[in-house]
Design a protein around this motif. Structure first.
Motif, PDB file in Angstrom:
ATOM      1  N   LYS A 168     -32.633 -65.347  21.788  1.00  0.00           N
ATOM      2  CA  LYS A 168     -31.813 -66.537  22.022  1.00  0.00           C
ATOM      3  C   LYS A 168     -31.138 -66.434  23.376  1.00  0.00           C
ATOM      4  CE  LYS A 168     -27.572 -64.929  19.744  1.00  0.00           C
ATOM      5  NZ  LYS A 168     -26.545 -65.256  18.739  1.00  0.00           N
ATOM      6  N   GLN A 206     -36.052 -68.246  19.045  1.00  0.00           N
ATOM      7  CA  GLN A 206     -35.890 -69.065  17.849  1.00  0.00           C
ATOM      8  C   GLN A 206     -35.241 -70.410  18.121  1.00  0.00           C
ATOM      9  OE1 GLN A 206     -34.159 -66.800  14.560  1.00  0.00           O
ATOM     10  NE2 GLN A 206     -34.903 -64.898  15.465  1.00  0.00           N
ATOM     11  N   LYS A 207     -34.358 -70.464  19.127  1.00  0.00           N
ATOM     12  CA  LYS A 207     -33.703 -71.739  19.420  1.00  0.00           C
ATOM     13  C   LYS A 207     -33.158 -71.740  20.836  1.00  0.00           C
ATOM     14  CE  LYS A 207     -29.197 -70.366  17.497  1.00  0.00           C
ATOM     15  NZ  LYS A 207     -28.124 -70.721  16.547  1.00  0.00           N
ATOM     16  N   LEU A 208     -32.911 -72.938  21.319  1.00  0.00           N
ATOM     17  CA  LEU A 208     -32.279 -73.135  22.616  1.00  0.00           C
ATOM     18  C   LEU A 208     -30.807 -73.469  22.388  1.00  0.00           C
ATOM     19  CD1 LEU A 208     -35.013 -75.305  24.403  1.00  0.00           C
ATOM     20  CD2 LEU A 208     -34.586 -72.863  24.674  1.00  0.00           C
ATOM     21  N   LYS A 212     -27.317 -75.247  22.059  1.00  0.00           N
ATOM     22  CA  LYS A 212     -27.039 -76.585  21.537  1.00  0.00           C
ATOM     23  C   LYS A 212     -26.792 -77.599  22.642  1.00  0.00           C
ATOM     24  CE  LYS A 212     -23.942 -78.878  18.265  1.00  0.00           C
ATOM     25  NZ  LYS A 212     -22.781 -78.680  17.361  1.00  0.00           N
ATOM     26  N   ARG A 250     -41.964 -69.223  17.538  1.00  0.00           N
ATOM     27  CA  ARG A 250     -40.878 -69.285  16.557  1.00  0.00           C
ATOM     28  C   ARG A 250     -39.845 -70.363  16.874  1.00  0.00           C
ATOM     29  NH1 ARG A 250     -38.557 -63.464  15.138  1.00  0.00           N
ATOM     30  NH2 ARG A 250     -37.723 -64.729  13.428  1.00  0.00           N
ATOM     31  N   LEU A 251     -40.058 -71.092  17.938  1.00  0.00           N
ATOM     32  CA  LEU A 251     -39.133 -72.173  18.289  1.00  0.00           C
ATOM     33  C   LEU A 251     -39.421 -73.367  17.392  1.00  0.00           C
ATOM     34  CD1 LEU A 251     -36.885 -73.036  20.267  1.00  0.00           C
ATOM     35  CD2 LEU A 251     -38.675 -73.938  21.767  1.00  0.00           C
ATOM     36  N   ARG A 270     -37.327 -76.118  16.654  1.00  0.00           N
ATOM     37  CA  ARG A 270     -36.829 -77.438  17.029  1.00  0.00           C
ATOM     38  C   ARG A 270     -36.199 -77.384  18.414  1.00  0.00           C
ATOM     39  NH1 ARG A 270     -31.601 -79.573  14.019  1.00  0.00           N
ATOM     40  NH2 ARG A 270     -31.677 -80.833  15.916  1.00  0.00           N
ATOM     41  N   LEU A 271     -36.083 -78.555  19.019  1.00  0.00           N
ATOM     42  CA  LEU A 271     -35.417 -78.682  20.308  1.00  0.00           C
ATOM     43  C   LEU A 271     -33.962 -79.085  20.078  1.00  0.00           C
ATOM     44  CD1 LEU A 271     -38.088 -80.598  22.442  1.00  0.00           C
ATOM     45  CD2 LEU A 271     -37.606 -78.152  22.420  1.00  0.00           C
ATOM     46  N   PRO A 272     -33.085 -78.750  20.999  1.00  0.00           N
ATOM     47  CA  PRO A 272     -31.699 -79.194  20.863  1.00  0.00           C
ATOM     48  C   PRO A 272     -31.606 -80.713  20.973  1.00  0.00           C
ATOM     49  CG  PRO A 272     -32.067 -78.210  23.002  1.00  0.00           C
ATOM     50  CD  PRO A 272     -33.298 -77.945  22.205  1.00  0.00           C
ATOM     51  N   ASP A 293     -33.121 -86.022  18.004  1.00  0.00           N
ATOM     52  CA  ASP A 293     -34.324 -85.264  18.358  1.00  0.00           C
ATOM     53  C   ASP A 293     -35.609 -85.960  17.936  1.00  0.00           C
ATOM     54  OD1 ASP A 293     -34.150 -84.895  15.638  1.00  0.00           O
ATOM     55  OD2 ASP A 293     -33.893 -82.713  15.721  1.00  0.00           O
TER      56      ASP A 293
END
Length: 743
Positions: A639, A661-663, A665, A683-684, A686-688, A711
């Motif tokens: 992250k 896993q995520k970007l 917020k 593993r990403l 969703r997008l913010p 989104d």
């Protein structure tokens, strides 16, 4: 060579200054007055800067003056970038807002939670905006003081300028005639001294003897020292060519592509007067061969004037043109150019051997021959390099002397380096200011390194080397950078790696000698530390203070690190002006060491951690106000810190970060972001939210459709500047009535 090249940097500062003034980034009177004074002063210095750059070799005072000018120019660029960054930061804070965005099936509790979150975001934004206003008061006076200091230093430099009686010259003009006399060529050549060009000469001769109703231009293209003139000379003196043409004319142009000069010299060969009509009479009914050697001029109008002098060529007339520029070839003929390739290793060795052992006594020194073979490998098929190195070794018969040459990375060969690079530098001297700095930047790439075309262009943009002018609101920096790269390719400064047919993955490299040229013109601003081809690791025989002093002027660094190179890291902490940092082959080196290195380099524009075994990026990265390019591709990072959203990044490369896993917020507030590379981030999920607010985005290879308004596909429709490929995932999340929800 060790020459200071300041003119490109001054042009960058001038353009950025004009941009700040034009866009009224500051509205206070004191700022505007100081900036206007700077803008008035710079053109006066720019007018004579190239004369100073040429004269620095013979006058140490001028070189010291150039160094002071370069230092103040860097300080000015840093300050202008800081002012621009703060303006952008304020605009982001003022425009950012959290929007109530329930999912399509959210219940009452979910809506209440989102409303509470929206209120919290609103309060946080107000606090941040208030903090920004409070901070701006002391920052105003600090920056104004810096601006005045820069202007006063520039005034002092301008006063010193009068001592040197510098001449005003056109920017990026061609070198003076007096410096070109050594490049005047003729058709005569000692054929016994030429190796490995028989096949090339045969091909050119065949083209010359082909019957054709038009004047056909045969362009021979290649880098400096590769043997273009030699091939033209051998073809010109071939017996078959002598019998085929009634008249042969050789004109060495170098950079003086002047129709009058060509006409005058053609008339000299034909022994007639200097009138155009008499020239036509001299050529009428005769089959002639005209060689234009070393053509640089890329003005098609000038060539059209010459072409009109040559008639219709019904007798099978031919023109040979040699040039380092592919653009010259395309202007002068529609026929494909003949690209001269490097010599084979055996032919290079023959050339080297002829000069290193002129008496043919090489067998008397069996211990030197294998070392000589390794020296020849440095030449990479360039005949000029083989000749110069062979001549250099002619009077060296001690094994230690040959080993010293073989192990030298910089080729400081008692003048040998200058003899090689001097020819190559002719091309560099011809470059306009913006291309000089782009080429010099390539010194930061390790030798034999291949870089993706897009990455190089994005780094140029991040470094301020490929920017639109203050009055240009249409051109995109990526297009400008692409034009610059194509120009360098045409001039043989850069090469496309063979087999790269897909333009999206085109890789670029430099010939080894061209890389040496880049390092030479870049000077002490560029540093490669760590492993080297010859030595394995950088020798650390100096005391730490001396090493630190050595690193102080460094602006761009490549660190190929290992467990024994802690001294290099400590020394780099002293490189306070570092702008580019490429960390290569670091594996699982200490993240703490990298964090300390980053935190000590507050002026970083470009940070490359690709392939580094980093799982977490410290939040201190958010303090790098100037950072524009961050490459974390092929790392196990999971992250990103939220502080990264405070940056005015233009490129964020997360390609092949399989554990990501995520970007963050608030990625949405990164409105300066132009390239968000998230390909192969398995593993990403969703997008913010609200990616549609990043309206400058040009690269977004993957869009992941979510279940809320923040989104869904409507965000994608906001991104009007996207280019290249786009993969849309989770289309099952698009509601059946999506088209109705858009309106």
């Amino acid at each position: 060579m060790d020459a200071l090249v300041v003119s490109p940097l001054l042009q960058v500062v001038f353009d950025k200054l004009a941009l700040v003034i034009t866009r009224k980034s500051t509205t206070r009177g004191d700022y505007e007055k100081e900036m206007q004074k700077l803008q008035d002063r710079l053109p006066i210095i720019q007018a004579v800067i190239e004369d100073a750059e040429e004269r620095q070799h013979g006058d140490k005072k001028i070189k010291i003056w150039l160094q002071k000018l370069k230092d103040v120019a860097y300080d000015a660029e840093d300050l202008l970038d800081m002012i621009h960054a703060r303006v952008l930061s304020k605009q982001v804070l003022e425009s950012d807002r959290f929007t109530y965005s329930p999912s399509y099936d959210t219940g009452i509790l979910g809506k209440g939670k989102l409303l509470a979150e929206e209120f919290g975001e609103l309060m946080n934004r107000k606090v941040r905006l208030a903090s920004h206003v409070v901070e701006s008061v002391p920052n105003y006076f600090i920056n104004l003081r810096k601006l005045r200091d820069i202007r006063e230093r520039l005034d002092d430099i301008a006063k010193e300028m009068g001592e040197f009686q510098l001449k005003e010259v056109l920017m990026s003009r061609l070198p003076e005639t007096g410096n070109r006399e050594g490049r005047e060529t003729g058709p005569h050549i000692v054929e016994s001294e030429v190796c490995g060009r028989k096949e090339d000469v045969e091909k050119v001769v065949k083209m010359l003897l082909e019957s054709n109703t038009d004047v056909r231009v045969i362009s021979i293209i290649g880098i400096g020292g590769i043997g273009k003139t030699t091939v033209a000379q051998l073809a010109y003196n071939d017996e078959r060519v002598k019998k085929h043409f009634d008249l042969k004319i050789w004109i060495s142009l170098y950079d003086d592509f002047n129709p009058r000069k060509i006409m005058r010299e053609m008339l000299d060969y034909a022994v007639i007067s200097l009138l155009q009509s008499q020239l036509r009479k001299a050529l009428y009914g005769k089959r002639y061969l005209l060689v234009l050697d070393d053509v640089w001029n890329e003005d098609p109008d000038e060539w059209d004037k010459v072409k009109n002098l040559l008639g219709d060529g019904t007798n099978g007339n031919k023109v040979i043109v040699t040039s380092r520029s592919g653009k010259v070839a395309s202007i002068m003929s529609s026929s494909p150019a003949y690209h001269l390739e490097a010599l084979s290793e055996d032919d290079c060795w023959t050339l080297f051997e002829q000069r290193a052992f002129p008496d043919g006594d090489e067998n008397g020194f069996p211990n030197l021959l294998p070392i000589g073979k390794q020296i020849i490998d440095k030449c990479k098929g360039v005949p000029l390099a083989a000749k110069v190195l062979g001549s250099l070794m002619r009077f060296k018969r001690e094994e230690s002397e040959w080993l010293r040459v073989q192990g030298s990375e910089s080729w400081n060969l008692d003048g040998g380096e200058n003899k090689i690079l001097q020819v190559l530098k002719l091309s560099f001297d011809h470059l306009p200011s913006h291309l000089k700095r782009c080429f010099a930047y390539c010194a930061v790439l390790p030798k034999k390194f291949e870089i993706c075309k897009e990455k190089l262009i994005h780094q140029w943009i991040a470094g301020g080397l490929a920017q639109r002018s203050a009055h240009d609101r249409v051109s995109e920096p990526e297009d400008i950078g692409s034009d610059y790269l194509n120009d360098l390719l045409r001039m043989s400064f850069l090469e496309v790696v063979s087999g790269c047919d897909d333009s999206s993955t085109t890789r670029i490299k430099m010939h080894d000698l061209i890389h040496d040229l880049a390092i030479s013109v870049a000077g002490n601003e560029f540093l490669t530390a760590g492993k080297t081809e010859q030595q394995g690791t950088l020798e650390q025989s100096h005391s730490l203070p001396k090493v630190c002093d050595f690193f102080t002027p460094t602006r761009h660094a490549v660190v190929d690190s290992n467990s024994s190179s802690s001294l290099i890291h400590k020394a780099l902490y002293r490189a306070k002006g570092l702008r580019t940092l490429n960390l290569l082959s670091l594996g699982d080196a200490s993240e703490k060491a990298i964090r300390n290195l980053i935190s000590s380099s507050k002026y970083l524009r470009i940070l490359n951690l690709s392939g580094f075994g980093i799982k977490l990026l410290h939040k201190s990265v958010g303090d790098l106000t100037y950072l524009r390019y961050l490459d974390l591709s092929n790392t196990p990072i999971e992250k990103l810190p939220a502080s990264i959203c405070n940056l005015q990044l233009q490129t964020l490369d997360l390609s092949s970060c399989y554990n990501l896993q995520k970007l963050p917020k608030k990625t949405r507030i990164m409105t300066s972001l132009r390239h968000l590379k998230i390909k192969n981030c398995a593993r990403l999920a969703r997008l913010p939210g609200f990616t549609g607010r990043m309206r400058n985005l040009q690269s977004l290879p993957i869009f992941i459709v979510g279940k809320t308004r923040e989104d869904d596909l409507s965000q994608l429709l906001e991104l009007q500047n996207l280019r290249g490929e786009l993969k849309i995932k989770h289309l099952e999340n698009v509601p059946t009535d999506f088209s109705l929800l858009l309106f």
